[in-house]
Enzyme design. Structure first.
Site, PDB file in Angstrom:
ATOM      1  N   LYS A   9      -9.525  -0.208  -0.302  1.00 46.08           N
ATOM      2  CA  LYS A   9      -9.665  -1.116  -1.442  1.00 46.08           C
ATOM      3  C   LYS A   9     -11.093  -1.056  -2.002  1.00 46.08           C
ATOM      4  CE  LYS A   9      -6.113  -4.178   0.482  1.00 46.08           C
ATOM      5  NZ  LYS A   9      -5.768  -5.554   0.920  1.00 46.08           N
ATOM      6  N   TYR A  49       1.835  -4.853  -5.794  1.00 42.43           N
ATOM      7  CA  TYR A  49       1.838  -6.159  -5.134  1.00 42.43           C
ATOM      8  C   TYR A  49       2.912  -7.101  -5.685  1.00 42.43           C
ATOM      9  CZ  TYR A  49      -2.417  -5.251  -2.406  1.00 42.43           C
ATOM     10  OH  TYR A  49      -3.326  -4.768  -1.486  1.00 42.43           O
ATOM     11  N   PHE A  57      -2.506 -16.495  -4.334  1.00 41.43           N
ATOM     12  CA  PHE A  57      -3.626 -15.548  -4.366  1.00 41.43           C
ATOM     13  C   PHE A  57      -3.357 -14.324  -5.236  1.00 41.43           C
ATOM     14  CE2 PHE A  57      -1.080 -14.701  -0.516  1.00 41.43           C
ATOM     15  CZ  PHE A  57      -0.756 -13.360  -0.688  1.00 41.43           C
ATOM     16  N   ARG A  85      -0.586   0.868  10.827  1.00 41.70           N
ATOM     17  CA  ARG A  85      -0.763  -0.601  10.837  1.00 41.70           C
ATOM     18  C   ARG A  85      -1.563  -1.035  12.073  1.00 41.70           C
ATOM     19  NH1 ARG A  85       0.896  -4.042   6.512  1.00 41.70           N
ATOM     20  NH2 ARG A  85       1.716  -5.558   8.002  1.00 41.70           N
ATOM     21  N   THR A  91      -4.062  -8.934   8.867  1.00 36.03           N
ATOM     22  CA  THR A  91      -4.621  -9.171   7.526  1.00 36.03           C
ATOM     23  C   THR A  91      -6.018  -9.790   7.538  1.00 36.03           C
ATOM     24  OG1 THR A  91      -2.332  -9.584   6.866  1.00 36.03           O
ATOM     25  CG2 THR A  91      -4.033 -10.155   5.274  1.00 36.03           C
ATOM     26  N   ARG A 102      -9.988  -3.406  10.403  1.00 37.50           N
ATOM     27  CA  ARG A 102     -10.351  -4.737   9.915  1.00 37.50           C
ATOM     28  C   ARG A 102     -11.161  -5.508  10.964  1.00 37.50           C
ATOM     29  NH1 ARG A 102      -4.423  -5.868   7.221  1.00 37.50           N
ATOM     30  NH2 ARG A 102      -4.842  -5.077   5.122  1.00 37.50           N
ATOM     31  N   ASN A 112     -10.278  -7.249   2.710  1.00 40.50           N
ATOM     32  CA  ASN A 112      -9.993  -6.729   4.059  1.00 40.50           C
ATOM     33  C   ASN A 112      -9.926  -5.202   4.081  1.00 40.50           C
ATOM     34  OD1 ASN A 112      -7.561  -6.321   2.842  1.00 40.50           O
ATOM     35  ND2 ASN A 112      -6.391  -7.713   4.143  1.00 40.50           N
ATOM     36  N   HIS A 115      -5.314  -1.143   2.778  1.00 33.12           N
ATOM     37  CA  HIS A 115      -3.877  -1.459   2.727  1.00 33.12           C
ATOM     38  C   HIS A 115      -3.101  -0.398   3.498  1.00 33.12           C
ATOM     39  CE1 HIS A 115       0.157  -2.182   1.117  1.00 33.12           C
ATOM     40  NE2 HIS A 115       0.232  -0.869   1.018  1.00 33.12           N
ATOM     41  N   GLU A 126       5.727   2.873  -2.475  1.00 27.88           N
ATOM     42  CA  GLU A 126       4.281   2.952  -2.742  1.00 27.88           C
ATOM     43  C   GLU A 126       3.817   4.400  -2.937  1.00 27.88           C
ATOM     44  OE1 GLU A 126       3.243  -1.192  -0.321  1.00 27.88           O
ATOM     45  OE2 GLU A 126       2.691   0.722   0.593  1.00 27.88           O
TER      46      GLU A 126
END
Ligand code: DAT
Ligand code: MG
Length: 148
Positions: A9, A49, A57, A85, A91, A102, A112, A115, A126
């Site tokens: 990100k 998203y 948010f 993951r 998260t 993270r 964070n 993704h 995606e």
């Protein structure tokens, strides 16, 4: 084999963590099959998203993800979605365990850093969204050592 969509990100790019993050996936044994840096359009960010569109948010999330360049990646491996993951961690960066991306590098829920797709259908959606021109097909020679 599965392929998962991973995205660094804008906070991760701005903080200069691109190399550090790619190294973790590469060292784990995943195979990089897609890589591009871009500033996401609102349209693509909103589609990505869409599942969160009713959450409080959401508008902040879209603003954040379109605020600068992201690094979009596709990584392949056995159970790559779950493996990625696990590398990423939960998260909230403050709750993520040390050793995860993270947990080691993030302090926030929204900022964070990264993704990762959460399932097979999401990954397919995606990958088509961020890599409309497809992915590169190759075999990593080291896979004969990485897998039994
Ligand atoms: P993850 O990225 O771990 O899959 P998610 O899919 O639940 O998490 O949410 C997508 C992103 O939305 C997440 O990476 C950061 C943001 N987000 C989630 N929950 C949030 C919250 N409570 N406050 C602010 N941002 C949030
Ligand atoms: Mg998610």
């Amino acid at each position: 084999m599965q392929t998962t969509y991973i995205m660094i990100k804008p906070d991760g790019v701005q903080r200069g963590l691109v190399g550090e993050i790619i190294t973790r996936f590469e060292n784990k044994g995943l195979r990089l099959v897609g890589l591009r840096q871009l500033i996401p359009s609102s349209k693509v960010a909103e589609e990505h998203y869409a599942i969160h569109k009713d959450r409080p948010f959401y508008s902040g999330l879209i603003k954040f993800i379109t605020s600068g360049p992201v690094v979009a990646m596709a990584w392949t491996g056995v159970e790559a979605i779950k493996v990625a993951r696990n590398i990423i961690g939960p998260t909230n960066g403050r709750e993520a365990s040390p050793g995860t991306i993270r947990g080691d590098l993030a302090m926030d829920i929204g900022h964070n850093i990264i993704h990762g797709s959460d399932g097979e259908e999401t990954a397919k959606f995606e990958l088509e969204l961020w890599f409309p021109n497809g992915l590169s097909e190759w075999r990593r020679d080291a896979e004969s050592q990485i897998y039994e």
